[in-house]
Scaffold this motif. Sequence first.
Motif, short mmCIF file in Angstrom:
data_model
loop_
_atom_site.label_atom_id
_atom_site.label_comp_id
_atom_site.label_asym_id
_atom_site.label_seq_id
_atom_site.Cartn_x
_atom_site.Cartn_y
_atom_site.Cartn_z
N MET A 196 0.89 -1.26 -0.12
CA MET A 196 -0.01 -0.02 -0.10
C MET A 196 0.71 1.24 0.08
N ASP A 262 -8.76 4.62 -0.55
CA ASP A 262 -7.64 3.83 -0.79
C ASP A 262 -8.10 2.52 -1.77
N VAL A 279 -6.12 -4.90 -0.05
CA VAL A 279 -6.47 -3.57 0.46
C VAL A 279 -7.97 -3.37 1.06
#
Length: 436
Positions: A196, A262, A279
Amino acid sequence: MSAPAHHLTRQIVIAMLAGMVLGVALNQLGAAAWVQTVLVDGLLKVVGTLFVSALKMMVVPLVFVSLVAGVTALSDLRALGRIGAKALALYLLTTALAVSIALGLAVGVGPGQNFDAGDSPATFSGKDAPPLTQVLIDLVPTNPVAAMAEGNMLQIIVFALLFGVAVTMSGKRGQHVLNLFGDLNTVIMHMVEWIMRLAPYGVFALIARTFASQGLDLLLPLAAYFLTLTAALAVQAFVVYPVLLKSLAGLNPLTFLKKMRDPAAFAFSTASSGATIPVTLHTVEKKMGVHNSVASFSVPLGATINMDGTAMMQGVATVFIANVYGVDLSLTDYLLVVLTATLASVGTAAIPAVGLVTLTMVLGQVGLPVEGIALIIGVDRLLDMMRTTVNVTGDAAVSCIVAKSEHAFDQATFDDPHAGSVEAAIQPATPPHTAA
Ligand code: ASP
């Protein structure tokens, strides 16, 4: 230590915008041959592909370990059946709702009525979807290692669930395995956080390359189709999920949407809800406060069977193709579209462009020509990016609702705007002993 979480999200958004600008500029200005070779097919391709590969690398170990850890964390195994039933019901419900909204909008706008099909010489040959009996038979892997090697998500889920239940029922000896999987889960999440941190670079490369190779000129003749679907996707993301979150779980939709940034950026740039699983899982657990016992099950299941955005595309595409070919659809046809698109979404693999393949099922059901898909294929990449974002948002929303109803939800984490920062992930959790 709290602000950095925002930094990363901001960096990702800036990277996306910068990637779009560079991509469109390259596309419109026409890149010189060496720019194409060195930049588009060189640097951007390598960085983008490495990023997606790194994400995919984490999916199988993460889903397996996290799911075993999640099941063993349940104090009551009956909860497993309840969580499963709730997640499944909500996934099907949100998808059916999504197709209905998409159909309603498409019938109202009527995209494709003045479309000249003669412009598009492309052809499309469909692939038959596997029969339902085969889907059921395939649920149980004959070889779990092969299931993992192939990344067969449903089979991995089934094996992990059974394994997790067995661990729980194995008493004291199971306890060692339980501790091991809890620890492995922490380690693997740590690896996800590394990836990430690299997102700004990966997202930039993926988006720039996509926009460099996908001209926007194709959009014009299909503007009505494109805009109707975009509007439908926006309704699902900004109206349907917020209303469901507020009414079924009492959660603040704005907080939810902010925290979705995100995974949304990952889904948009990779066009794969499968690759985005790490994620989504990280966000749902660490930023939204969904307990691992729910998230580890609902997120991979959702990524595999819940595709609200894809079903919306299939609804709008059906109306568009019917209009182009001058076919009138009856009410029964529309109901059939809702039913088949919902089922097709279950059977759509969570990778780019598969929604178009399962669209053949929907078109076949109402007697429309499969070749119609050739008309929309040119603009599909951008729509795929958008619908994947909606697919992933739906997975997270349902995970929150199920967790809230199971009291497996940490409201303080949800309310904390800085929860789940990955900035610290590049540092060791505890400083190593040094001689200094
Ligand atoms: N790309 C979509 C996903 O991974 C599937 C599709 O609609 O093609 O969620």
